[in-house]
Design a protein around this motif. Structure first.
Motif, PDB file in Angstrom:
ATOM      1  N   PHE A  14       0.835  -1.201   0.000  1.00  0.00           N
ATOM      2  CA  PHE A  14       0.000   0.000   0.000  1.00  0.00           C
ATOM      3  C   PHE A  14       0.872   1.255   0.000  1.00  0.00           C
ATOM      4  O   PHE A  14       0.660   2.180   0.786  1.00  0.00           O
ATOM      5  N   ASN A  15       1.857   1.287  -0.898  1.00  0.00           N
ATOM      6  CA  ASN A  15       2.670   2.492  -1.003  1.00  0.00           C
ATOM      7  C   ASN A  15       1.834   3.614  -1.608  1.00  0.00           C
ATOM      8  O   ASN A  15       1.033   3.399  -2.504  1.00  0.00           O
ATOM      9  N   GLY A  16       2.011   4.812  -1.098  1.00  0.00           N
ATOM     10  CA  GLY A  16       1.188   5.944  -1.508  1.00  0.00           C
ATOM     11  C   GLY A  16       0.480   6.551  -0.301  1.00  0.00           C
ATOM     12  O   GLY A  16       0.642   6.102   0.833  1.00  0.00           O
ATOM     13  N   ARG A  17      -0.310   7.575  -0.556  1.00  0.00           N
ATOM     14  CA  ARG A  17      -0.961   8.298   0.549  1.00  0.00           C
ATOM     15  C   ARG A  17      -2.106   7.511   1.177  1.00  0.00           C
ATOM     16  O   ARG A  17      -2.364   7.639   2.372  1.00  0.00           O
ATOM     17  N   ALA A  18      -2.804   6.720   0.383  1.00  0.00           N
ATOM     18  CA  ALA A  18      -4.020   6.060   0.874  1.00  0.00           C
ATOM     19  C   ALA A  18      -3.667   4.794   1.656  1.00  0.00           C
ATOM     20  O   ALA A  18      -3.947   3.674   1.220  1.00  0.00           O
ATOM     21  N   LYS A  19      -3.048   4.994   2.822  1.00  0.00           N
ATOM     22  CA  LYS A  19      -2.687   3.853   3.657  1.00  0.00           C
ATOM     23  C   LYS A  19      -3.960   3.167   4.166  1.00  0.00           C
ATOM     24  O   LYS A  19      -4.971   3.829   4.432  1.00  0.00           O
ATOM     25  N   PRO A  20      -3.911   1.871   4.354  1.00  0.00           N
ATOM     26  CA  PRO A  20      -5.143   1.146   4.724  1.00  0.00           C
ATOM     27  C   PRO A  20      -5.667   1.472   6.108  1.00  0.00           C
ATOM     28  O   PRO A  20      -6.835   1.188   6.403  1.00  0.00           O
ATOM     29  N   TRP A  21      -4.847   2.058   6.974  1.00  0.00           N
ATOM     30  CA  TRP A  21      -5.328   2.418   8.309  1.00  0.00           C
ATOM     31  C   TRP A  21      -5.891   3.842   8.352  1.00  0.00           C
ATOM     32  O   TRP A  21      -6.306   4.317   9.403  1.00  0.00           O
ATOM     33  N   LEU A  22      -5.906   4.536   7.224  1.00  0.00           N
ATOM     34  CA  LEU A  22      -6.436   5.892   7.155  1.00  0.00           C
ATOM     35  C   LEU A  22      -7.836   5.896   6.566  1.00  0.00           C
ATOM     36  O   LEU A  22      -8.238   4.976   5.834  1.00  0.00           O
ATOM     37  N   ASP A  23      -8.573   6.957   6.846  1.00  0.00           N
ATOM     38  CA  ASP A  23      -9.925   7.088   6.298  1.00  0.00           C
ATOM     39  C   ASP A  23      -9.920   7.292   4.790  1.00  0.00           C
ATOM     40  O   ASP A  23     -10.943   7.087   4.135  1.00  0.00           O
ATOM     41  N   ILE A  24      -8.788   7.724   4.230  1.00  0.00           N
ATOM     42  CA  ILE A  24      -8.723   7.973   2.791  1.00  0.00           C
ATOM     43  C   ILE A  24      -8.314   6.713   2.021  1.00  0.00           C
ATOM     44  O   ILE A  24      -8.073   6.773   0.813  1.00  0.00           O
ATOM     45  N   ALA A  25      -8.236   5.569   2.708  1.00  0.00           N
ATOM     46  CA  ALA A  25      -7.915   4.311   2.028  1.00  0.00           C
ATOM     47  C   ALA A  25      -8.991   3.965   1.013  1.00  0.00           C
ATOM     48  O   ALA A  25     -10.163   4.320   1.185  1.00  0.00           O
ATOM     49  N   PHE A  26      -8.596   3.266  -0.038  1.00  0.00           N
ATOM     50  CA  PHE A  26      -9.569   2.845  -1.049  1.00  0.00           C
ATOM     51  C   PHE A  26     -10.418   1.707  -0.474  1.00  0.00           C
ATOM     52  O   PHE A  26      -9.880   0.666  -0.078  1.00  0.00           O
ATOM     53  N   PRO A  27     -11.728   1.891  -0.412  1.00  0.00           N
ATOM     54  CA  PRO A  27     -12.585   0.930   0.309  1.00  0.00           C
ATOM     55  C   PRO A  27     -12.566  -0.477  -0.255  1.00  0.00           C
ATOM     56  O   PRO A  27     -12.716  -1.449   0.488  1.00  0.00           O
TER      57      PRO A  27
END
Length: 533
Positions: A495-508
């Motif tokens: 999950f390299n990039g801004r949308a880390k899976p522990w963040l709300d901006i992660a891709f659902p």
């Protein structure tokens, strides 16, 4: 129309149907002319006349012109100049107006500029505008909309930067609860690993993995996915490296959540003998790097206010401010030979990866004497993650870079790397890394701007063995359209990039691949309201 051919085939006479006799005499050589040639000639002229008629008809229907002669064909087929027809229906004055730049200051305070196509059409209908006035209105409206779109894009990048750089309250809650547990519960302070398992930490018959992280939740997912997908977990040793402030929560978590029969070691950097002996080059470079970045970047507000640059340039500068680029956890991998002097080979894992296959086969890969086994990132179909070459990371306008490297050379990825520490110790990789980091700081970050990968690409130049892409799929934090089927079948997903899976901006649609390794019934997870879906 009538056609007469003389017996000698020396004359061909065409009689028009209007009764007026016209003679067209065609001189033919004395030799005999075949009827087949004459037939094909007539057939060609018949087709040509039909073609001319068809183009004339279409020309009239399109209302471009009302002629029905060969002149219409000429208009259709005549050459273009600079992409325009010589007789373009668009007045030249419109091109002249639209090609003139319009400054942003010229639109400030203006309330008469249409903001939608509907408003623009109403104004055109209600006012008598010549071509020049029409072009001025169109240019103003398009320029205004472009500015608003650009500003919205920059704000989006700023909000994403803030969201990806901040610590979610759930993670902060988890760290605080575990720190409290560490101080009040003896079970949360037990030695890792147990004394009888300590010899395995330096035994090269085991499979050794290294994870450097200051994120307890992320580290737990990496560890769980690694062990759950292993075929011989009793042979797996995971060395977790963290910083001083995270050591207590990290030790508490793995003390209370053992992954037996796998062996887990948790150490803070200050616990390593090599780290405590004296000056550590990576820490000195980080301090200088932070000072240089603050002087040249001026913070996110200054970057956004500098609105003359393109949005993607602003996004790249915001990314340089991300805390991970100045985190010791991100730099420490360059010192693996010193941190683990007794080990011959390790697999280094970033904390934003998920293991989906047994990784023990990585030890069977013949590295051919190379120090770093990595996946190349220049042979993929996408244009963002898997199409990277050295020119994407290094500044080849700088002579130091241009004289030493090839811009078209393929790049490779950090995140899941096989490091042959024996081969590494025979090289000057670490010295080269620190040399180029120093040169970049001296140049004011003009050799490259962000991350530990650019100096890594330089330091490991000529020391990389390319491994199968199955072992490392990148881009799950960048690309929302990542194929879920491809991600599910990869050995390791990153999950390299801004949308880390522990963040709300992660891709659902991608987050469940990570979240399934979190125990939703765990008291620390539920107590901090950490989402597992």
């Amino acid at each position: 129309m009538q056609l007469h051919i003389s017996p000698s085939l020396r004359h061909v006479t065409v009689l028009p149907g209007n009764g007026v006799r016209e003679f067209i005499k065609v001189k033919v050589r004395a030799r005999r002319v075949s009827y087949r040639m004459l037939f094909y000639s007539l057939l060609f002229f018949t087709f040509l006349l039909r073609f001319v008629f068809l183009l004339s008809t279409v020309d009239t229907i399109d209302a471009e012109t009302k002629c029905s002669t060969l002149g219409c064909v000429g208009k259709r087929l005549r050459p273009r100049i600079l992409g325009r027809r010589l007789d373009s229906a668009v007045p030249e004055v419109i091109y002249q107006v639209l090609e003139q730049p319009l400054g942003s200051d010229e639109l400030k305070g203006r309330s008469d500029i249409p903001e939608t196509l509907e408003e623009f059409m109403d104004e055109v209908k209600n006012n008598i505008l010549d071509a020049k006035d029409f072009a001025f209105k169109l240019r103003e409206m398009v320029t205004l909309l472009e500015q608003r779109t650009r500003n919205a894009k920059i704000q989006e990048y700023l909000y994403r930067h803030v969201a990806s750089s901040s610590i979610p309250k759930q993670l902060l809650c988890l760290a605080l609860r575990l720190a409290h547990e560490h101080s009040t519960n003896a079970a949360a302070r037990r030695q890792l690993p147990l004394p009888e398992l300590v010899p395995a930490l330096v035994d090269n018959s085991y499979f050794h993995f290294v994870l450097a992280s200051d994120n307890v939740l992320a580290a737990s997912v990496v560890a769980n996915s690694l062990v759950q997908n292993s075929l011989r977990p009793q042979k797996f040793v995971l060395h977790v490296i963290t910083d001083g402030k995270t050591y207590s929560p990290m030790q508490a978590w793995f003390s209370l959540h053992p992954l037996s029969p796998a062996i887990i070691e948790v150490k803070a950097l200050q616990h390593f003998d090599w780290f405590a002996k004296g000056k550590v080059p990576v820490l000195e470079a980080m301090e200088k790097d932070q000072r240089v970045r603050s002087r040249f970047r001026g913070g996110s507000s200054a970057i956004v206010e500098h609105n003359t640059e393109k949005p993607h340039i602003i996004a790249a500068k915001l990314q340089t401010l991300s805390p991970k680029y100045n985190s010791v956890m991100n730099h420490i991998r360059i010192h693996l030979p010193e941190l683990f002097p007794s080990l011959n080979k390790v697999v280094f894992l970033d904390d934003d990866i998920v293991v989906q296959a047994d990784l023990s086969p990585l030890w069977d890969i013949d590295m051919n004497g190379k120090a770093n086994g990595a996946v190349e990132t220049c042979r993929g179909k996408d244009k963002f993650v898997m199409s990277k070459r050295l020119e994407n990371y290094l500044n080849f306008s700088h002579p130091m870079i241009a004289e030493n490297f090839n811009p078209n050379e393929c790049a490779w990825a950090y995140g899941m790397n096989i490091f042959d520490l024996e081969a590494w110790r025979k090289t000057n990789i670490s010295m080269t890394y620190h040399h180029w980091v120093e040169e970049n700081l001296k140049s004011g970050l003009s050799l490259w701007q962000l991350g530990t990968l650019p100096p890594g690409l330089i330091a490991f130049h000529g020391h990389v063995h390319v491994i199968d892409p199955f072992w490392h799929m990148l881009g799950l934090g960048y690309q929302e359209n990542t194929s879920l089927a491809d991600a599910e079948t990869a050995g390791v997903i990153h999950f390299n990039g801004r949308a880390k899976p522990w963040l709300d901006i992660a891709f659902p649609q991608l987050r469940p691949l990570w979240a399934k390794y979190i125990n939703s019934s765990d008291k620390f997870i539920t107590g901090c309201h950490i989402r597992t879906s």
